[in-house]
Write a protein that holds these residues in place. Structure first.
Motif, PDB file in Angstrom:
ATOM      1  N   UNK B 326     -18.355  41.947  20.467  1.00 44.26           N
ATOM      2  CA  UNK B 326     -18.637  43.498  20.172  1.00 44.26           C
ATOM      3  C   UNK B 326     -17.140  43.862  19.866  1.00 44.26           C
ATOM      4  N   UNK B 327     -16.116  43.150  19.969  1.00 41.63           N
ATOM      5  CA  UNK B 327     -14.928  43.524  19.636  1.00 41.63           C
ATOM      6  C   UNK B 327     -14.170  42.540  19.381  1.00 41.63           C
ATOM      7  N   UNK B 328     -13.032  42.402  18.473  1.00 37.58           N
ATOM      8  CA  UNK B 328     -11.803  41.747  18.222  1.00 37.58           C
ATOM      9  C   UNK B 328     -10.597  42.314  18.394  1.00 37.58           C
ATOM     10  N   UNK B 329      -9.973  41.667  19.098  1.00 35.52           N
ATOM     11  CA  UNK B 329      -8.555  42.182  19.289  1.00 35.52           C
ATOM     12  C   UNK B 329      -7.406  41.244  19.097  1.00 35.52           C
ATOM     13  N   UNK B 330      -6.556  41.597  18.257  1.00 31.14           N
ATOM     14  CA  UNK B 330      -5.226  40.772  18.153  1.00 31.14           C
ATOM     15  C   UNK B 330      -4.449  41.231  18.939  1.00 31.14           C
ATOM     16  N   UNK B 331      -4.088  40.263  19.926  1.00 29.70           N
ATOM     17  CA  UNK B 331      -3.111  40.825  20.875  1.00 29.70           C
ATOM     18  C   UNK B 331      -3.873  40.782  22.341  1.00 29.70           C
ATOM     19  N   UNK B 353      -6.031  36.058  20.019  1.00 31.09           N
ATOM     20  CA  UNK B 353      -7.083  36.531  19.344  1.00 31.09           C
ATOM     21  C   UNK B 353      -8.187  36.613  20.551  1.00 31.09           C
ATOM     22  N   UNK B 354      -8.747  37.670  20.835  1.00 30.55           N
ATOM     23  CA  UNK B 354      -9.695  37.932  21.878  1.00 30.55           C
ATOM     24  C   UNK B 354     -11.284  38.251  21.037  1.00 30.55           C
ATOM     25  N   UNK B 355     -12.148  37.600  21.531  1.00 32.26           N
ATOM     26  CA  UNK B 355     -13.622  37.882  21.052  1.00 32.26           C
ATOM     27  C   UNK B 355     -14.198  38.486  22.241  1.00 32.26           C
ATOM     28  N   UNK B 356     -14.241  39.688  22.396  1.00 35.47           N
ATOM     29  CA  UNK B 356     -14.791  40.398  23.599  1.00 35.47           C
ATOM     30  C   UNK B 356     -16.213  40.930  23.620  1.00 35.47           C
ATOM     31  N   UNK B 357     -17.102  40.896  24.581  1.00 37.57           N
ATOM     32  CA  UNK B 357     -18.467  41.392  24.630  1.00 37.57           C
ATOM     33  C   UNK B 357     -18.547  42.910  25.075  1.00 37.57           C
TER      34      UNK B 357
END
Ligand code: SF4
Ligand code: SF4
Lengths: 342, 437
Positions: B326-331, B353-357
């Protein structure tokens, strides 16, 4: 990554994780804490307390929805805040009133007291107490005489068939105020016995205020969950206890502090009304000052004012002071810049 | 309550999510075919390229220089051919100028062997650190040699190494402390020498007992370097510079001042490792240890990648993402930036780098402030976030200085706790932008 996924990605702002708490969760927890005293009131005064509460809650929720629709706001009846107001209005009126009273109270509380002033977060006065003050001013007789004596034998449907006039009684604070301690003990029993009666709630009074025990348990649960802090309940109750001890007896320092806390609406006020987020200060130090103010006004009104109970007006008197207190007690900043200035 | 050190006011406890990667040893990712090396990687002036299209470069060659002002050079992360200059996607600036490098995996990497650095003077050490392109890689990207040369009127007596790593999910520093504790301690000694002091604290949150043990074992104090590992209470934002200094020394850095104002220099443990590489090995900074995590990546990992590696290549290497993404976060999830493209290249300051649901994030709409005061309780800086937000909503951002808007370092604690889900940090950013104008 498929193109379809890419289009659905959310790019909202940080932080990207948030606590599970929400306005809904807080409000519905408060509702849950108010249910036990409500159930007990059915055993004390009969089934009509439940009917009054239901009428009050339904009115509040309906008025909230209608107000929000009329004012073009998002409808937020699911957040539980109108439900709380509904229960609290019922809790601070006598159990023998007509069913029209909570309806009028709901209009006053939700439409005038809450939404015309800007909606949740902007209302200055606690809506339920505003409703009570309004009802007391417009229907003084009903609001001060529709008391019912506690039921003797669990006949919870008995009052439904009886005309209210036939059963009215007087509340402990009223007896204490107008007739003194002797008449009071004659009415309600000897002091040690009294504490237990009062703590459990088997006495005349408003619908939700009689059982100190259940109210305190509900309040402690809210403290445990972190939804309220000790500052307001403790400062309100300590001030009432000390004030009554000093000035509440025949001579100085002979008042009964415990009785002052257990009778009337002190506990309900301290745990569920005075610390209403929207109308109390946010800063902890300001909350202590605010609580002391409520306690002092309560004692003053009880001892010198025209009404036996004072906490309702005491809270309403302190409500508008909240923002002033908040501007006096600002949070302490980490460290000022070198050489001063902002 | 534990008696572990922490800062006294504010802070939050986001749910721990480090278990996804904390047990995974750092692995080196194979070099991708193409790197995009962003020219502006640090605070200060961006680099000017010193190479042209079609130039052949070797690993470690300088490919960009800062000609005037604050800055450090940029190095080729691997041998290859310069394809040209480009514009790369950037999490904060949308796009940023970059050098595109076609990598050549045939040419073998240079061999770096440790040399004794003790005979070097302070100036020589600083020159090495500057020349190797070292910046604060745990955070804002401040050139390291500047921090190591504090103004003379602020005598520094304490070095603090930041191993707190308080952001949920990120375990890159944790793994480096575990696997490279000796290099980090050696790096600390180099820093102590440049500062001319002997006192060093390594602050590590108590949720990394293995890292605390490894660093304590490596620390072995000597007369010229008293290195102490200081376990800290787990509380976000423990790793924020001001909070860390307060936790360990009790000193408060005044608003608008640098840590040296209270006699402290802070470096991240990974920066310290990079300083060791620069001085003892002569290896410039062109690699980064990243945490790739979140429920939506097929294989979470701690990866050593070349600066300039695109997120796209990392995702491919780790077996792709799940449909629940649902969302990609750098940091980190508290302070990182959500991005909408996988074309972003890794920079020296990227930490994860996070790959979040959907379950991990929370995008419920916000409502009006209910004045619960939780944001005030959560703010470590004593800022009135709720007032700032209300003023911004009412169109009066210029009146927010009185509530402390400029002390805010955007840690996100206030937004995290707000039950009305108000985007307080975003309101604060808006207020800062408007008030500066
Ligand atoms: S983001 Fe700013 S205002 Fe919010 S808690 Fe952090 S420092 Fe305080
Ligand atoms: S936490 Fe949210 S709802 Fe509570 S006071 Fe702050 S802004 Fe208002």
């Amino acid at each position: 990554m498929p193109a379809s996924t890419q289009r659905l990605l959310k790019v909202s702002v940080s932080p990207h994780v948030r606590s599970r708490e929400s306005v809904e969760r807080i409000m519905w927890t408060v509702v849950a804490c108010l249910v036990p005293p409500l159930i007990l009131s059915v055993f004390i005064f009969g089934i009509q307390t439940l009917i009054i509460t239901a009428v009050s809650v339904i009115s509040c929720v309906t008025v909230e929805a209608l107000s929000q629709k009329a004012l073009g706001r998002r409808i937020t009846i699911h957040d539980g805040s109108a439900v709380i107001t509904g229960i609290l209005i019922a809790f601070v009126i006598p159990p023998g009133v007509s069913y029209l009273m909570p309806v009028l109270g709901a209009v006053m509380a939700i439409y005038i007291g809450k939404h015309l002033l800007g909606g949740i977060g902007f209302n200055i006065f606690n809506p339920a107490l505003l409703a009570r003050a309004f009802l007391l001013a417009t229907f003084p007789v009903a609001m001060t005489s529709a008391w019912l004596p506690p039921l003797k034998d669990m006949a919870i449907f008995s009052y439904l068939a009886t005309p209210i006039d036939a059963v009215v009684t007087a509340t402990p604070l009223a007896v204490l105020k107008t007739q003194g301690l002797a008449a009071f003990t004659e009415h309600f029993g000897a002091i040690p016995n009294l504490y237990t009666t009062f703590f459990l709630g088997w006495r005349p009074g408003c619908i939700g205020e009689t059982s100190g025990l259940l109210i305190v348990l509900g309040g402690l649960y809210l403290l445990y969950r972190g939804y309220i802090t000790w500052h307001i309940p403790v400062s309100v109750l300590t001030t009432i206890a000390l004030g009554t001890w000093c000035f509440g007896g025949e001579t100085l320092f002979s008042g009964d502090p415990l009785l002052a806390i257990l009778s009337g609406g002190a506990l309900l006020g301290a745990f569920f009304m005075a610390n209403d987020y929207v109308t109390c200060p946010v800063n902890r130090t300001a909350q202590l000052v605010y609580g002391v103010g409520i306690g002092l006004f309560t004692v003053l009104i009880r001892l010198k004012g025209g009404y036996p109970e004072g906490i309702c007006y005491a809270i309403l008197l302190m409500n508008p002071v909240s923002s002033v207190l908040d501007s006096w007690f600002k949070p302490k900043r980490f460290a000022p810049p070198l050489g001063g200035g902002q | 309550m534990t008696s572990l050190l922490t800062f006294p006011k504010g802070g939050v406890h986001p749910p721990a999510a480090k278990g996804l990667t904390s047990h995974l040893a750092i692995e080196t990712m194979p070099v991708p075919d193409e790197l995009e090396i962003i020219l502006g990687q640090h605070i200060g002036a961006p680099c000017t390229p010193t190479v042209n299209a079609k130039d052949e470069v070797k690993e470690g060659d300088v490919i960009g220089e800062v000609t005037k002002g604050l800055g450090v050079p940029l190095h080729a992360p691997i041998a290859g051919t310069i394809k040209g200059m480009g514009q790369s996607a950037h999490p904060m600036r949308v796009t940023a100028p970059s050098i595109i490098l076609q990598t050549n995996k045939e040419i073998s990497a240079p061999r770096y062997t440790p040399k004794d650095w003790h005979s070097q003077t302070k100036d020589e050490l600083l020159k090495r650190i500057h020349g190797a392109g070292i910046i604060g890689i745990g955070g804002a990207g401040f050139p390291a040699h500047v921090k190591l040369n504090p103004p003379k009127d602020n005598p520094v007596d304490t070095l603090i190494l930041n191993g707190a790593e308080c952001e949920p999910y990120i375990t890159a520093d944790h793994r480096q402390m575990l696997e490279q504790s000796h290099e980090i301690v050696e790096g600390a000694k180099i820093i102590l020498k440049t500062l001319g002091i002997t006192n060093c604290h390594i602050g590590i949150e108590d949720n990394k007992p293995d890292a605390i043990a490894a660093m304590t074992a490596a620390a072995g104090s000597t007369p010229d370097a008293r290195i102490t590992v200081t376990p800290l209470q787990v509380k976000y934002p423990q790793g924020s510079e001001k909070q860390l200094i307060q936790s360990i020394t009790g000193r408060k850095v005044p608003a608008g001042a640098l840590p040296s104002a209270v006699g402290v220099v802070v470096h991240n443990v990974s920066t310290t490792k990079a300083i060791y590489d620069a001085v003892a090995l002569g290896k410039p900074l062109y690699e980064k240890v990243l945490t790739i995590s979140g429920q939506a990546i097929n294989r979470p990992a701690n990866l050593r990648v070349k600066v300039g590696t695109k997120v796209k290549d990392i995702v491919e290497y780790l077996g792709g993402v799940k449909p629940s993404l649902a969302k990609i976060v750098m940091g980190g999830p508290m302070m990182g930036f959500a991005v909408s493209t996988l074309d972003l290249p890794v920079t020296k300051t990227t930490s994860s780098v996070l790959f979040l649901t959907e379950e991990e994030i929370d995008t419920r709409p916000h409502s009006q402030c209910i004045r619960c005061g939780w944001c005030l309780e959560a703010c470590p800086m004593g800022i009135e976030a709720k007032e700032i937000a209300i003023h911004v909503e009412a169109g009066r951002p210029q009146d927010t200085a009185q509530f402390g808007v400029f002390d805010c370092f955007e840690c996100g604690c206030c937004s995290y706790v707000c039950p009305a889900k108000r985007p307080l940090v975003q309101f604060i950013r808006l207020a800062k932008m408007k008030a500066k104008r």
